[in-house]
Write a protein that holds these residues in place. Structure first.
Motif, PDB file in Angstrom:
ATOM      1  N   ARG A  66       0.810  -1.212   0.000  1.00  0.00           N
ATOM      2  CA  ARG A  66       0.000   0.000   0.000  1.00  0.00           C
ATOM      3  C   ARG A  66       0.850   1.271   0.000  1.00  0.00           C
ATOM      4  NH1 ARG A  66      -5.368  -0.975   0.983  1.00  0.00           N
ATOM      5  NH2 ARG A  66      -5.712   1.157   1.704  1.00  0.00           N
ATOM      6  N   ASP A  67       2.150   1.139   0.239  1.00  0.00           N
ATOM      7  CA  ASP A  67       3.034   2.297   0.193  1.00  0.00           C
ATOM      8  C   ASP A  67       3.513   2.614  -1.223  1.00  0.00           C
ATOM      9  OD1 ASP A  67       3.289   2.847   3.101  1.00  0.00           O
ATOM     10  OD2 ASP A  67       4.144   0.827   3.115  1.00  0.00           O
ATOM     11  N   ILE A  68       3.303   1.679  -2.134  1.00  0.00           N
ATOM     12  CA  ILE A  68       3.740   1.857  -3.521  1.00  0.00           C
ATOM     13  C   ILE A  68       2.712   2.685  -4.276  1.00  0.00           C
ATOM     14  CG2 ILE A  68       4.374   0.670  -5.646  1.00  0.00           C
ATOM     15  CD1 ILE A  68       6.297  -0.005  -3.457  1.00  0.00           C
ATOM     16  N   SER A  69       3.187   3.585  -5.141  1.00  0.00           N
ATOM     17  CA  SER A  69       2.272   4.372  -5.979  1.00  0.00           C
ATOM     18  C   SER A  69       2.288   3.919  -7.433  1.00  0.00           C
ATOM     19  CB  SER A  69       2.634   5.860  -5.915  1.00  0.00           C
ATOM     20  OG  SER A  69       2.457   6.383  -4.628  1.00  0.00           O
ATOM     21  N   VAL A  70       3.471   3.662  -7.977  1.00  0.00           N
ATOM     22  CA  VAL A  70       3.621   3.353  -9.407  1.00  0.00           C
ATOM     23  C   VAL A  70       4.350   2.028  -9.547  1.00  0.00           C
ATOM     24  CG1 VAL A  70       4.486   4.167 -11.627  1.00  0.00           C
ATOM     25  CG2 VAL A  70       3.735   5.833  -9.911  1.00  0.00           C
ATOM     26  N   ILE A  71       3.839   1.175 -10.420  1.00  0.00           N
ATOM     27  CA  ILE A  71       4.408  -0.164 -10.608  1.00  0.00           C
ATOM     28  C   ILE A  71       4.598  -0.431 -12.100  1.00  0.00           C
ATOM     29  CG2 ILE A  71       4.062  -2.641 -10.257  1.00  0.00           C
ATOM     30  CD1 ILE A  71       2.166  -1.880  -7.921  1.00  0.00           C
TER      31      ILE A  71
ATOM     32  N   SER B 221       1.818  12.518  -5.333  1.00  0.00           N
ATOM     33  CA  SER B 221       2.285  11.931  -4.062  1.00  0.00           C
ATOM     34  C   SER B 221       3.037  10.617  -4.248  1.00  0.00           C
ATOM     35  CB  SER B 221       1.095  11.725  -3.113  1.00  0.00           C
ATOM     36  OG  SER B 221       0.374  12.920  -2.922  1.00  0.00           O
ATOM     37  N   THR B 222       3.770  10.502  -5.343  1.00  0.00           N
ATOM     38  CA  THR B 222       4.548   9.286  -5.578  1.00  0.00           C
ATOM     39  C   THR B 222       5.820   9.314  -4.729  1.00  0.00           C
ATOM     40  OG1 THR B 222       3.723   8.975  -7.826  1.00  0.00           O
ATOM     41  CG2 THR B 222       5.843   7.960  -7.286  1.00  0.00           C
ATOM     42  N   LYS B 223       5.964   8.330  -3.860  1.00  0.00           N
ATOM     43  CA  LYS B 223       7.140   8.234  -2.998  1.00  0.00           C
ATOM     44  C   LYS B 223       7.916   6.947  -3.254  1.00  0.00           C
ATOM     45  CE  LYS B 223       8.583   8.802   1.829  1.00  0.00           C
ATOM     46  NZ  LYS B 223       8.123   9.029   3.226  1.00  0.00           N
ATOM     47  N   TYR B 224       7.213   5.851  -3.495  1.00  0.00           N
ATOM     48  CA  TYR B 224       7.843   4.566  -3.789  1.00  0.00           C
ATOM     49  C   TYR B 224       7.323   4.036  -5.115  1.00  0.00           C
ATOM     50  CZ  TYR B 224       9.443   4.289   1.080  1.00  0.00           C
ATOM     51  OH  TYR B 224      10.051   4.524   2.283  1.00  0.00           O
ATOM     52  N   CYS B 225       8.229   3.481  -5.905  1.00  0.00           N
ATOM     53  CA  CYS B 225       7.869   2.816  -7.156  1.00  0.00           C
ATOM     54  C   CYS B 225       8.440   1.402  -7.128  1.00  0.00           C
ATOM     55  CB  CYS B 225       8.446   3.564  -8.357  1.00  0.00           C
ATOM     56  SG  CYS B 225       7.773   5.221  -8.613  1.00  0.00           S
TER      57      CYS B 225
ATOM     58  N   VAL C 209      12.909 -10.718 -10.528  1.00  0.00           N
ATOM     59  CA  VAL C 209      13.505  -9.625  -9.758  1.00  0.00           C
ATOM     60  C   VAL C 209      12.423  -8.611  -9.419  1.00  0.00           C
ATOM     61  CG1 VAL C 209      15.285  -7.837  -9.680  1.00  0.00           C
ATOM     62  CG2 VAL C 209      15.685  -9.940 -10.989  1.00  0.00           C
ATOM     63  N   VAL C 210      12.321  -8.273  -8.138  1.00  0.00           N
ATOM     64  CA  VAL C 210      11.436  -7.198  -7.683  1.00  0.00           C
ATOM     65  C   VAL C 210      12.313  -6.108  -7.080  1.00  0.00           C
ATOM     66  CG1 VAL C 210       9.619  -6.532  -6.060  1.00  0.00           C
ATOM     67  CG2 VAL C 210       9.449  -8.706  -7.299  1.00  0.00           C
ATOM     68  N   THR C 211      12.147  -4.883  -7.562  1.00  0.00           N
ATOM     69  CA  THR C 211      12.969  -3.760  -7.119  1.00  0.00           C
ATOM     70  C   THR C 211      12.069  -2.621  -6.673  1.00  0.00           C
ATOM     71  OG1 THR C 211      14.614  -4.370  -8.791  1.00  0.00           O
ATOM     72  CG2 THR C 211      14.863  -2.206  -7.739  1.00  0.00           C
ATOM     73  N   ILE C 212      12.374  -2.057  -5.511  1.00  0.00           N
ATOM     74  CA  ILE C 212      11.632  -0.906  -4.985  1.00  0.00           C
ATOM     75  C   ILE C 212      12.549   0.305  -5.012  1.00  0.00           C
ATOM     76  CG2 ILE C 212      10.461   0.067  -2.967  1.00  0.00           C
ATOM     77  CD1 ILE C 212       9.724  -2.848  -2.215  1.00  0.00           C
ATOM     78  N   TYR C 213      12.069   1.381  -5.627  1.00  0.00           N
ATOM     79  CA  TYR C 213      12.842   2.605  -5.782  1.00  0.00           C
ATOM     80  C   TYR C 213      12.225   3.747  -4.966  1.00  0.00           C
ATOM     81  CZ  TYR C 213      14.786   0.329 -10.015  1.00  0.00           C
ATOM     82  OH  TYR C 213      15.383  -0.534 -10.901  1.00  0.00           O
ATOM     83  N   ARG C 214      13.099   4.644  -4.471  1.00  0.00           N
ATOM     84  CA  ARG C 214      12.648   5.889  -3.847  1.00  0.00           C
ATOM     85  C   ARG C 214      13.695   6.963  -4.125  1.00  0.00           C
ATOM     86  NH1 ARG C 214      13.658   3.537   2.138  1.00  0.00           N
ATOM     87  NH2 ARG C 214      15.953   3.647   2.165  1.00  0.00           N
ATOM     88  N   ARG C 215      13.299   8.200  -3.940  1.00  0.00           N
ATOM     89  CA  ARG C 215      14.213   9.305  -4.150  1.00  0.00           C
ATOM     90  C   ARG C 215      15.340   9.292  -3.110  1.00  0.00           C
ATOM     91  NH1 ARG C 215      12.748  13.939  -6.840  1.00  0.00           N
ATOM     92  NH2 ARG C 215      13.688  15.213  -5.190  1.00  0.00           N
ATOM     93  N   HIS C 216      16.456   9.890  -3.468  1.00  0.00           N
ATOM     94  CA  HIS C 216      17.585   9.987  -2.538  1.00  0.00           C
ATOM     95  C   HIS C 216      17.204  10.752  -1.288  1.00  0.00           C
ATOM     96  CE1 HIS C 216      21.035  12.476  -1.054  1.00  0.00           C
ATOM     97  NE2 HIS C 216      21.563  11.277  -0.938  1.00  0.00           N
ATOM     98  N   ASP C 217      16.386  11.790  -1.432  1.00  0.00           N
ATOM     99  CA  ASP C 217      16.004  12.608  -0.271  1.00  0.00           C
ATOM    100  C   ASP C 217      14.821  12.030   0.493  1.00  0.00           C
ATOM    101  OD1 ASP C 217      13.838  13.202  -1.929  1.00  0.00           O
ATOM    102  OD2 ASP C 217      14.507  15.237  -2.376  1.00  0.00           O
ATOM    103  N   GLY C 218      14.248  10.924   0.026  1.00  0.00           N
ATOM    104  CA  GLY C 218      13.139  10.281   0.711  1.00  0.00           C
ATOM    105  C   GLY C 218      11.812  10.984   0.577  1.00  0.00           C
ATOM    106  N   ARG C 219      11.767  12.048  -0.190  1.00  0.00           N
ATOM    107  CA  ARG C 219      10.529  12.821  -0.331  1.00  0.00           C
ATOM    108  C   ARG C 219       9.668  12.300  -1.471  1.00  0.00           C
ATOM    109  NH1 ARG C 219      13.291  18.874  -0.044  1.00  0.00           N
ATOM    110  NH2 ARG C 219      14.096  18.709   2.105  1.00  0.00           N
ATOM    111  N   GLU C 220       8.454  12.832  -1.545  1.00  0.00           N
ATOM    112  CA  GLU C 220       7.588  12.524  -2.673  1.00  0.00           C
ATOM    113  C   GLU C 220       8.121  13.206  -3.929  1.00  0.00           C
ATOM    114  OE1 GLU C 220       3.679  13.805  -1.639  1.00  0.00           O
ATOM    115  OE2 GLU C 220       3.352  12.182  -0.197  1.00  0.00           O
TER     116      GLU C 220
END
Length: 488
Positions: free
Chosen positions: A302-307, A397-401, A413-424
């Motif tokens: 539920r924390d993922i926005s884009v897949i 509000s995309t924070k995790y992809c 392979v499943v990979t979860i990405y986020r920004r370096h600064d941890g922000r949306e």
């Protein structure tokens, strides 16, 4: 000591039909070599570095002879670095990213360039070597026994459609009482093809309706032609770096994307012991890889926005959505029916399911599937989302992809990405690619696919190493006219 891994540069070429390549043999974009080098140049330009700073190179492909990677990387520089060749079926590209991540976390590399590419054959995947045992022979033997009785007199055009038609038949038989219908599989194609219209790299950028999908020619069982991804030719690339590399190149931090969680899983005995067509298409691998990736990232579905999800066939998307935890098993069709996979503002649902944007690139069904490039193309798409560059394909509000890349035989392979600064991610359109002071490509690659030029290649090729004339003699953007352009 383990370190974080960051994607700091991505690039890709448009994907297109192998038939186009075959009919345009003199087109510089018709060969895997030219496409792969072009993708690598774009990724290095995006990162703002030259090939001199690359510690390791990884080339990912399925249809090619050994050391294709060296042929590609030598055209960026002959610096003597380790170069690896990866062939892991459809998950080859993501396997390359996984290997780069491992190299960086182990401290054996600070900067790795991964390039995925393939020049495929038209039509269904062929069995290339017919004089030796196929690595998929046990899976195919079991699949032959699972063909529904009514379909056994209908020959399948290839081994892959049969596998996924069997799984679709099993899904409908098992979950039809829940409400699952063949129409739900057709709607997956309609959604992904609609998304692909806004992707400048998409091979099939035309919308189709679910009715058209169902009425297209049957390939095997209830699986129709428009439920299958096309064979494709193309390339994609990514530059991955360590925390120390990022610290020494602070201009990269504003657009760096971290690998928050990643897992590569292979098959367990479940593959053969369940007598399940759904398990034969790798469902357990997805479940295992997803659990580990979520745990590493410290988040849940539920924390993922884009897949970006591996939709080689609509069957695979339906099953993978459930295996990734987006819906309970037997209720993935409900996500389709309720419009929970596309652009939507209402996050509520009567059965407690939220919205995800699945395959904004159009997925494999629209974008295409050059096997070695697919995982890297998923990476590029998600990096662009997290940077806020995807004006036409973004969600707020995309924070995790998350990327899901599956290969039979098997590796997922499943990979979860986020920004370096941890922000949306910034609101679409508020961040320009050159906002950090770099020229980059000179345009927004998320919204526009352009050719590379001789100037582009000269900016990123190794500056400290000599080039052999035998390496660069055939590069179209080196030997081209003074404008240096090439349609890649």
């Amino acid at each position: 000591m383990a370190t974080s891994t960051f994607v700091v540069g991505v690039g890709m070429t448009p994907f297109h039909s192998p038939r186009k390549s075959a009919s345009h043999a003199q087109d510089p974009g018709s060969d895997y070599f030219d496409l792969a080098v072009a993708a690598g140049v774009k990724a290095l330009l995006d990162a703002g570095i030259t090939y001199d700073e690359v510690d390791q190179g990884i080339g990912c492909y399925v249809y090619g002879d050994s050391t294709c990677a060296q042929r590609v990387f030598y055209s960026l520089g002959m610096t003597g670095i380790p170069i690896f060749n990866v062939n892991n079926w459809c998950s080859s590209g993501s396997t390359g990213i996984w290997l780069a991540n491992q190299a960086i976390k182990s401290g054996s590399a600070d900067c790795v360039l991964v390039i995925g590419f393939d020049k495929m054959y038209p039509g269904v995947l062929p069995q290339t070597f017919k004089d030796r045992t196929s690595p998929l022979s046990r899976i195919l033997d079991l699949s032959a026994d699972q063909v529904p009785i009514a379909d056994r007199r209908k020959p399948s055009p290839g081994w892959t459609p049969r596998l996924y038609a069997n799984a679709q038949a099993e899904y409908l038989d098992r979950y039809g009482s829940n409400g699952a219908k063949a129409e739900h599989f057709a709607q997956i194609t309609a959604i992904n093809r609609r998304h692909g219209i806004n992707n400048p790299y998409s091979q099939l950028a035309q919308a189709v309706s679910a009715t058209e999908v169902l009425q297209s020619p049957a390939v095997a069982g209830t699986l129709t032609r428009l439920q299958c991804c096309p064979s494709s030719t193309g390339a994609a690339a990514a530059v991955l770096v360590s925390q120390s590399f990022l610290n020494s190149h602070p201009f990269l931090k504003s657009s760096a994307v971290e690998i928050a969680g990643q897992a590569l899983s292979t098959d367990s005995p479940v593959l053969f012991e369940q007598n399940s067509a759904i398990e034969l298409i790798g469902s357990n691998m997805t479940r295992q890889a997803a659990r580990e990736a979520y745990e590493q990232a410290g988040i849940g579905p539920r924390d993922i926005s884009v897949i970006e999800l591996h939709d080689c066939f609509t069957t695979n998307q339906m099953c993978a959505m459930e295996d990734l935890g987006l819906a309970a098993h037997g209720y993935g069709w409900k996500l389709v029916e309720d419009g929970k996979l596309t652009y939507h503002r209402d996050q509520s649902s009567a059965v407690g399911m939220r919205n995800w944007l699945v395959n904004p690139s159009g997925g494999l069904i629209s974008k295409g599937h050059p096997l070695g490039a697919t995982g890297l193309a998923q990476c590029a798409e998600l990096v662009w989302h997290l940077r806020g560059w995807t004006k036409k394909r973004a969600v707020p509000s995309t924070k995790y992809c998350m990327a899901h890349n599956m290969g039979l035989g098997g590796a997922t392979v499943v990979t979860i990405y986020r920004r370096h600064d941890g922000r949306e991610a910034p609101e679409p359109g508020t961040t320009r690619p050159e906002a950090d002071g770099r020229d980059r490509l000179g345009y927004n690659p998320a919204e526009e696919a352009r050719a590379i030029t001789r100037r582009d290649w000269n900016r990123v090729r190794a500056q400290k190493a000599d080039f052999s004339p035998y390496v660069v003699a055939t590069l179209p953007w080196v030997v081209a006219a003074s404008d240096g352009g090439s349609k890649l």
